[in-house]
Design a protein around this motif. Structure first.
Motif, short mmCIF file in Angstrom:
data_model
loop_
_atom_site.label_atom_id
_atom_site.label_comp_id
_atom_site.label_asym_id
_atom_site.label_seq_id
_atom_site.Cartn_x
_atom_site.Cartn_y
_atom_site.Cartn_z
N GLY A 198 0.79 -1.23 0.00
CA GLY A 198 0.00 0.00 0.00
C GLY A 198 0.82 1.28 0.00
N PRO A 199 1.84 1.40 0.88
CA PRO A 199 2.63 2.64 0.88
C PRO A 199 3.33 2.91 -0.44
CG PRO A 199 2.99 1.40 2.91
CD PRO A 199 2.18 0.53 2.00
N VAL A 200 3.78 1.86 -1.12
CA VAL A 200 4.44 2.05 -2.41
C VAL A 200 3.44 2.57 -3.45
CG1 VAL A 200 5.77 0.93 -4.23
CG2 VAL A 200 6.05 0.19 -1.86
N LEU A 201 2.22 2.02 -3.43
CA LEU A 201 1.20 2.50 -4.35
C LEU A 201 0.83 3.95 -4.06
CD1 LEU A 201 -1.18 -0.61 -4.52
CD2 LEU A 201 0.29 0.27 -6.33
N ALA A 202 0.72 4.30 -2.77
CA ALA A 202 0.42 5.68 -2.41
C ALA A 202 1.54 6.61 -2.86
CB ALA A 202 0.24 5.78 -0.89
N LEU A 203 2.77 6.16 -2.72
CA LEU A 203 3.92 6.95 -3.17
C LEU A 203 3.89 7.14 -4.68
CD1 LEU A 203 6.59 8.33 -2.42
CD2 LEU A 203 7.71 6.11 -2.65
#
Length: 251
Positions: free
Chosen positions: A99-104
């Motif tokens: 999730g954090p990578v997608l948000a980034l």
């Protein structure tokens, strides 16, 4: 809440890893920003090329390579195995890690779009179609990153194992708007990444691959094959990730 807590922890780990920061943040934003301020040299139609390449950089480097590297590293240090023994479901573990990578990736796409417009690019002709290209691209390359961990033994190996998909997607994206024949163009669109580039370019410029301007509704019709090809590759990547994803280090 546990998924959010895991996501926050993962984001901190990504931020502390200098090599990941360069690959996922510094390089895509730096090169994307440079491309934006060189966009006027491509002419009016060139902005579609510039913005498409900017977003493809984010999808391939920030999302695809980072997810492959991150999941492989967490698997190697048994972090994923320990999380599975807790209260989180398998989906929760993956969501908190990816999730954090997608948000980034989404945030960088937004920043680069703003940079391009501030450098003189026109606003997207079809923002909805452009947004579809970004979101489908995030889903496709996130799933591809998970699938690539199947044959990636260590985080260091990720620089090699991700190269084939990276080269094919980058080549397909480039040739999709540089092709001088309809046959070459549609072959490019049928390859992974080519359909995403077609959606981004059409959404930004509102034209077909040969430069012909079309109306708002016809833009969606023109982008239909690109949506179909990208959906097929997304399904294949998701199936491969769910079918062969490993939670423990490879022997």
């Amino acid at each position: 809440m546990r998924v959010l807590a895991l996501g926050a922890t993962e984001l901190k780990l990504l931020w502390r890893n200098r090599s990941v920061m360069v690959m996922a943040i510094v390089f895509p934003l730096g090169l994307g920003g440079y491309m934006a301020y060189q966009g006027t040299s491509f002419g009016g139609g060139g902005w579609g090329v510039v913005v498409t390449l900017q977003i493809m950089l984010v999808l391939l480097m920030t999302v695809y390579i980072t997810i492959t590297t991150t999941l492989t590293a967490r698997r190697q240090d048994l972090f994923l195995k320990r999380l599975r023994s807790g209260e989180l479901t398998d989906f929760g573990v993956l969501a908190g890690t990816v999730g954090p990578v997608l948000a980034l990736g989404f945030a960088q796409s937004l920043v680069l779009t703003i940079i391009a417009i501030s450098a003189g690019a026109p606003i997207p002709n079809n923002p909805l179609l452009f947004a579809v290209g970004v979101l489908v691209g995030l889903a496709l390359f996130a799933a591809a990153g998970m699938a690539s961990t199947v044959f990636t033994k260590t985080p260091e190996n990720a620089q090699i194992t991700t190269l084939p998909v990276f080269m094919v997607a980058a080549g397909a994206a480039t040739s999709s708007f540089l092709a001088d024949s309809q046959t070459v163009h549609w072959i490019s669109v049928a390859l992974p990444g080519g359909g995403i580039a077609e959606l981004l370019r059409t959404g930004w410029l509102g034209t077909t691959w040969d430069g012909r301007a079309v109306g708002f509704a016809d833009q969606f019709l023109a982008a239909g094959p690109a949506v179909g090809a990208s959906a097929v590759w997304s399904v294949i990547a998701v199936y491969a990730a769910l079918r062969w994803f490993r939670w423990e280090p490879r022997a």
